[in-house]
Design a protein around this motif. Structure first.
Motif, PDB file in Angstrom:
ATOM      1  N   TRP A  32       0.817  -1.206   0.000  1.00 26.83           N
ATOM      2  CA  TRP A  32       0.000   0.000   0.000  1.00 26.83           C
ATOM      3  C   TRP A  32       0.856   1.263   0.000  1.00 26.83           C
ATOM      4  CZ3 TRP A  32      -4.156   2.457  -1.077  1.00 26.83           C
ATOM      5  CH2 TRP A  32      -4.461   3.651  -0.424  1.00 26.83           C
ATOM      6  N   PHE A  38      -4.295  -2.205  -2.809  1.00 25.82           N
ATOM      7  CA  PHE A  38      -5.240  -2.256  -1.699  1.00 25.82           C
ATOM      8  C   PHE A  38      -5.552  -3.714  -1.347  1.00 25.82           C
ATOM      9  CE2 PHE A  38      -9.347  -1.429   0.409  1.00 25.82           C
ATOM     10  CZ  PHE A  38      -8.918  -0.463   1.288  1.00 25.82           C
ATOM     11  N   ILE A  40      -6.980  -6.129   1.304  1.00 26.16           N
ATOM     12  CA  ILE A  40      -7.637  -6.255   2.601  1.00 26.16           C
ATOM     13  C   ILE A  40      -7.834  -7.719   2.950  1.00 26.16           C
ATOM     14  CG2 ILE A  40      -8.746  -4.125   3.351  1.00 26.16           C
ATOM     15  CD1 ILE A  40     -10.965  -4.617   1.532  1.00 26.16           C
ATOM     16  N   LEU A 101      -6.338  -5.506 -13.256  1.00 30.38           N
ATOM     17  CA  LEU A 101      -7.672  -4.919 -13.190  1.00 30.38           C
ATOM     18  C   LEU A 101      -7.672  -3.724 -12.245  1.00 30.38           C
ATOM     19  CD1 LEU A 101      -9.495  -8.319 -12.863  1.00 30.38           C
ATOM     20  CD2 LEU A 101      -9.296  -6.936 -14.910  1.00 30.38           C
ATOM     21  N   LYS A 102      -8.828  -3.066 -12.121  1.00 27.48           N
ATOM     22  CA  LYS A 102      -8.933  -1.899 -11.238  1.00 27.48           C
ATOM     23  C   LYS A 102      -8.660  -2.271  -9.789  1.00 27.48           C
ATOM     24  CE  LYS A 102     -11.958   1.039 -10.922  1.00 27.48           C
ATOM     25  NZ  LYS A 102     -13.207   1.748 -10.727  1.00 27.48           N
ATOM     26  N   GLU A 103      -8.272  -1.268  -8.982  1.00 32.13           N
ATOM     27  CA  GLU A 103      -7.884  -1.541  -7.595  1.00 32.13           C
ATOM     28  C   GLU A 103      -9.019  -2.192  -6.785  1.00 32.13           C
ATOM     29  OE1 GLU A 103      -8.676   3.156  -7.161  1.00 32.13           O
ATOM     30  OE2 GLU A 103      -6.666   2.379  -6.909  1.00 32.13           O
ATOM     31  N   ASP A 104     -10.269  -1.863  -7.124  1.00 29.92           N
ATOM     32  CA  ASP A 104     -11.399  -2.457  -6.399  1.00 29.92           C
ATOM     33  C   ASP A 104     -11.384  -3.978  -6.495  1.00 29.92           C
ATOM     34  OD1 ASP A 104     -12.028   0.133  -7.716  1.00 29.92           O
ATOM     35  OD2 ASP A 104     -13.699   0.062  -6.288  1.00 29.92           O
ATOM     36  N   TYR A 105     -10.989  -4.479  -7.663  1.00 33.40           N
ATOM     37  CA  TYR A 105     -11.036  -5.921  -7.863  1.00 33.40           C
ATOM     38  C   TYR A 105     -10.025  -6.632  -6.982  1.00 33.40           C
ATOM     39  CZ  TYR A 105     -13.868  -5.055 -11.998  1.00 33.40           C
ATOM     40  OH  TYR A 105     -14.857  -4.655 -12.845  1.00 33.40           O
ATOM     41  N   ALA A 107      -8.976  -5.555  -4.151  1.00 32.04           N
ATOM     42  CA  ALA A 107      -9.507  -5.478  -2.795  1.00 32.04           C
ATOM     43  C   ALA A 107     -10.513  -6.598  -2.549  1.00 32.04           C
ATOM     44  CB  ALA A 107     -10.156  -4.113  -2.567  1.00 32.04           C
ATOM     45  N   ILE A 108     -11.456  -6.745  -3.485  1.00 31.31           N
ATOM     46  CA  ILE A 108     -12.499  -7.751  -3.296  1.00 31.31           C
ATOM     47  C   ILE A 108     -11.910  -9.155  -3.340  1.00 31.31           C
ATOM     48  CG2 ILE A 108     -14.594  -8.698  -4.307  1.00 31.31           C
ATOM     49  CD1 ILE A 108     -14.956  -5.716  -5.418  1.00 31.31           C
ATOM     50  N   ALA A 109     -11.014  -9.375  -4.313  1.00 36.96           N
ATOM     51  CA  ALA A 109     -10.417 -10.708  -4.420  1.00 36.96           C
ATOM     52  C   ALA A 109      -9.610 -11.035  -3.171  1.00 36.96           C
ATOM     53  CB  ALA A 109      -9.529 -10.769  -5.662  1.00 36.96           C
ATOM     54  N   ILE A 111     -10.184  -9.938  -0.050  1.00 37.16           N
ATOM     55  CA  ILE A 111     -11.154 -10.321   0.997  1.00 37.16           C
ATOM     56  C   ILE A 111     -11.575 -11.764   0.769  1.00 37.16           C
ATOM     57  CG2 ILE A 111     -13.552 -10.115   1.699  1.00 37.16           C
ATOM     58  CD1 ILE A 111     -13.488  -7.381   1.868  1.00 37.16           C
ATOM     59  N   ARG A 206       2.390   4.282  -8.033  1.00 34.40           N
ATOM     60  CA  ARG A 206       1.371   4.658  -7.060  1.00 34.40           C
ATOM     61  C   ARG A 206       0.817   6.055  -7.365  1.00 34.40           C
ATOM     62  NH1 ARG A 206       3.728   6.240  -1.521  1.00 34.40           N
ATOM     63  NH2 ARG A 206       4.242   8.007  -2.845  1.00 34.40           N
ATOM     64  N   PHE A 260      -7.740  -5.788   9.712  1.00 29.08           N
ATOM     65  CA  PHE A 260      -8.194  -4.420   9.934  1.00 29.08           C
ATOM     66  C   PHE A 260      -7.223  -3.647  10.816  1.00 29.08           C
ATOM     67  CE2 PHE A 260     -11.047  -1.290  12.036  1.00 29.08           C
ATOM     68  CZ  PHE A 260     -11.262  -0.520  10.916  1.00 29.08           C
ATOM     69  N   TRP A 263      -4.153  -2.497   9.058  1.00 24.54           N
ATOM     70  CA  TRP A 263      -4.383  -1.306   8.248  1.00 24.54           C
ATOM     71  C   TRP A 263      -4.372  -0.054   9.101  1.00 24.54           C
ATOM     72  CZ3 TRP A 263      -4.285   0.270   3.454  1.00 24.54           C
ATOM     73  CH2 TRP A 263      -4.287  -0.688   2.448  1.00 24.54           C
TER      74      TRP A 263
END
Lengths: 341, 302
Positions: A32, A38, A40, A101-105, A107-109, A111, A206, A260, A263
């Motif tokens: 990060w 990202f 998580i 892929l986008k940063e959201d992916y 993050a979700i992957a 988790i 970054r 958590f 982070w």
């Protein structure tokens, strides 16, 4: 005097936990703080490291165990390194799917992978002993240190009680010294990496991915390297935890303790700065331990007390993000050691 | 019974849980397309909604006693449902004012992180208030109706019906009302929306309200279907929600409906072949396959 020794022993225990968390925050900082990835699912890599090390260096299954696998009793360094390698391989697989892929992916992957690992630990008793947990994981050098202490105590029967009490806790001091050495070494290596051309590319990615790509940098490859390195370090943290706790069960790898709070530590300490990462681990763990004492004086059930503490940690994260996004220390601006920005 | 004979039955259960996932996923997709970040606290908005719903249900049971047999609840549910949706919408708007609005100009990934913080705060506030033991929407054992060899409970028919109505209402809202059109415009191009005189802050408030109201509905329906709720409810649904949104195409509400149904079906049908405890892993598996094969989703644009 005995109280002082008691407090001292508690501080050693505290510092050991904070050191393990420092290794986690250093790993997360590579992802990060340096690169802006990202993740998580820290808990997943941490758990994989812990279980790998316990299976490689731990004892074979006992008669009452459900486990049918592992426990080769190999020396600690082998368990430690394999923890890092297996966590890194897992990151390689996950990163290969999501890094472009986008940063959201990501993050979700991440988790998702942490959750799948948690389910596997819980349900695949043949490998992990399921909810019964892994027991009797050996601590490195425990027997030599402990028998040394016994010999010492037998040779000096007139020692004041507080000194004898201190001597009996000697192993934790040894473990702490080892941990400090690991944290120090990691810090040194990661600082070198950050200040090298490689580290500069990561920070460039970054701050502006497209600009870095336009400079001819293979963005996906650098991101994958950072992701794999960071996750490998998280695996090492798992090993360090396993051989201190000597017992592993799935609760320690739930999203709060495993992800958590790590982070919050990194963000509060100062992401992008390795000193901030270590400082954050000690500060936030201190806060967490402090609130434990505090909630004892409130008329709350155990569940309520721990919920209240998590709320405080969550508010701390949000507060830092809103009021001081740099964290306590913040990132240092520099180009290289020859060239001050 | 063999796996194949079970399939029609499992498919029915899949539609029921797919209805719940759809309601959550549509709200998540809506907030994504307008606020432009993945709201990791959306699952926990389901939890807060479910607990508000139960609180109001207890309150209204005194005023409106009775039960609509064969359903497990009576007229008290309707005002409870409405108030919980309104209350949850209010909660989301307050959280937006306190946290997300102040980060609107920050990098989207900071919003993501703030959302993770909000998720932990909300879940633990519920845990603090309600403790960890499950609370029951109903303790009644309900006999299933048998339709053409397939067992289905009246409550499950209610869940499917309400989800259908809600999705239809959302569709009409987005298509025909001025606010709905403004929301779609902002999803397509926020700058253009703003210069054409759309009050974007108002649209943002509407988005939170709608998303949270749908989340409350999803939470309450999950309470009715499972009979009980725990503070972990929303967190445990988060992975299926995201899988549904990505499967349908991130930011497309209609895709989220398709994705929600697919995930619900996949999870339930998988229980014929693997252990039930791996249901969340099935959602993750579908997600990974989708990311590999078609990352823009079934109905997504690239």
């Amino acid at each position: 005097m005995e109280t002082v020794v008691g407090i001292l022993n508690y501080l050693v225990f505290f510092a050991i936990t904070a050191c393990v968390y420092s290794v986690l925050t250093l790993g997360l900082n590579v992802q990060w703080g340096y690169t802006g990835l990202f993740n998580i699912g820290v808990a997943g890599f941490y758990a994989v490291g812990a279980y790998t090390s316990a299976l490689v260096s731990g004892p074979p299954p006992g008669t009452l165990d459900w486990r049918m696998f592992g426990g080769w009793g190999l020396p600690f360094p082998i368990g430690f390194l394999s923890a890092g390698v297996v966590a890194a391989l897992l990151a390689l697989l996950l990163g290969w799917i999501t890094i472009r892929l986008k940063e959201d992916y990501l993050a979700i992957a991440s988790i998702g992978i942490a959750e799948v690992i948690r389910l596997l630990i819980k349900n695949e008793a043949w490998l992990t002993n399921g909810v019964w947990g892994l027991k009797n994981i050996p601590s490195p050098l425990f027997h030599p240190v402990q028998s040394g202490v016994e010999v010492f105590l037998a040779a000096h029967p007139q020692l004041p009680p507080w000194l004898a009490q201190l001597a009996r806790g000697a192993y934790n001091w040894v473990y702490l010294a080892g941990l400090l050495a690991v944290v120090g070494m990691l810090y040194w290596v990661l600082e070198r990496g950050l200040r090298s051309p490689w580290g500069r590319v990561l920070r460039a990615i970054r701050d502006d991915e497209r600009a870095a790509a336009a400079q001819g940098k293979n963005v996906a490859a650098f991101k994958l390297q950072a992701f794999v390195l960071g996750s490998g370090i998280m695996g090492l943290a798992g090993s360090l935890y396993a051989h201190y706790a000597r017992y592993l069960s799935v609760e320690k790898f739930e999203p709060f303790y495993g992800t958590f709070i790590v982070w919050v530590m990194l963000v509060a300490g100062g992401s992008g700065n390795n000193r901030g990462a270590i400082l954050g681990a000690f500060l936030v763990w201190g806060l967490w331990a402090g609130t434990d004492f505090l909630t004892e004086y409130l008329p709350l059930s155990d569940v309520q007390a721990s919920a209240l503490r998590v709320v405080l940690v969550g508010l701390l994260l949000i507060g830092v993000l809103l009021l001081r996004p740099r964290g306590v220390v913040g990132e240092q601006r520099f180009v290289s050691r020859l060239f001050k920005a | 019974m063999g796996a194949l004979e079970q399939l029609p039955q499992l498919a029915v259960y899949g539609v029921v849980s797919g209805s719940i996932i759809t309601l959550g996923a549509v709200g998540l997709s809506l907030t994504y397309s307008i606020l432009r970040f993945s709201n990791f606290s959306h699952g926990d908005l389901m939890t807060t909604g479910a607990y508000m719903g139960l609180g109001f249900l207890w309150l209204f049971q005194g005023l409106l006693p009775g039960r609509w047999a064969p359903l497990s609840f009576g007229p008290a549910l309707l005002p409870a449902l409405a108030l919980a949706m309104v209350g949850n919408a209010g909660l989301a708007i307050v959280v937006d004012r306190l946290v997300f609005r102040r980060l609107r100009r920050a990098k989207p990934v900071l919003l993501l992180m703030a959302a993770v913080g909000v998720a932990f705060v909300l879940r633990n506030l519920v845990l603090f208030g309600a403790q960890s033991d499950p609370l029951y929407y109903s303790r009644r054992i309900q006999r299933a109706l048998v339709l053409g060899g397939i067992r289905i409970k009246a409550d499950q028919l209610f869940v499917i019906g309400v989800a259908l109505l809600a999705v239809l209402a959302l569709h009409l809202f987005l298509r025909y009302t001025k606010t709905g059109k403004a929301m779609r415009a902002m999803a397509d191009n926020p700058d253009l929306a703003q210069v054409s005189g759309i009050n974007t802050e108002r649209v943002v408030i509407w988005t939170w309200a709608l998303g949270a109201a749908l989340a409350a509905l999803a939470g309450i329906l999950s309470g009715i279907e499972n009979k009980l709720i725990t503070p972990e409810l929303g967190w445990q649904t988060l992975l299926p929600l995201f899988a549904a949104v990505i499967l349908g195409g991130i930011g497309s509400p209609y895709g989220a409906m398709l994705g929600g149904m697919t995930i619900g079906l996949a999870e339930e049908v998988s229980t014929a072949f693997i252990s039930t405890s791996y249901k969340p892993a099935v959602a993750f598996g579908v997600l990974v396959v989708m990311l590999l094969v078609r990352p823009q989703g079934l109905l997504g644009r690239r």
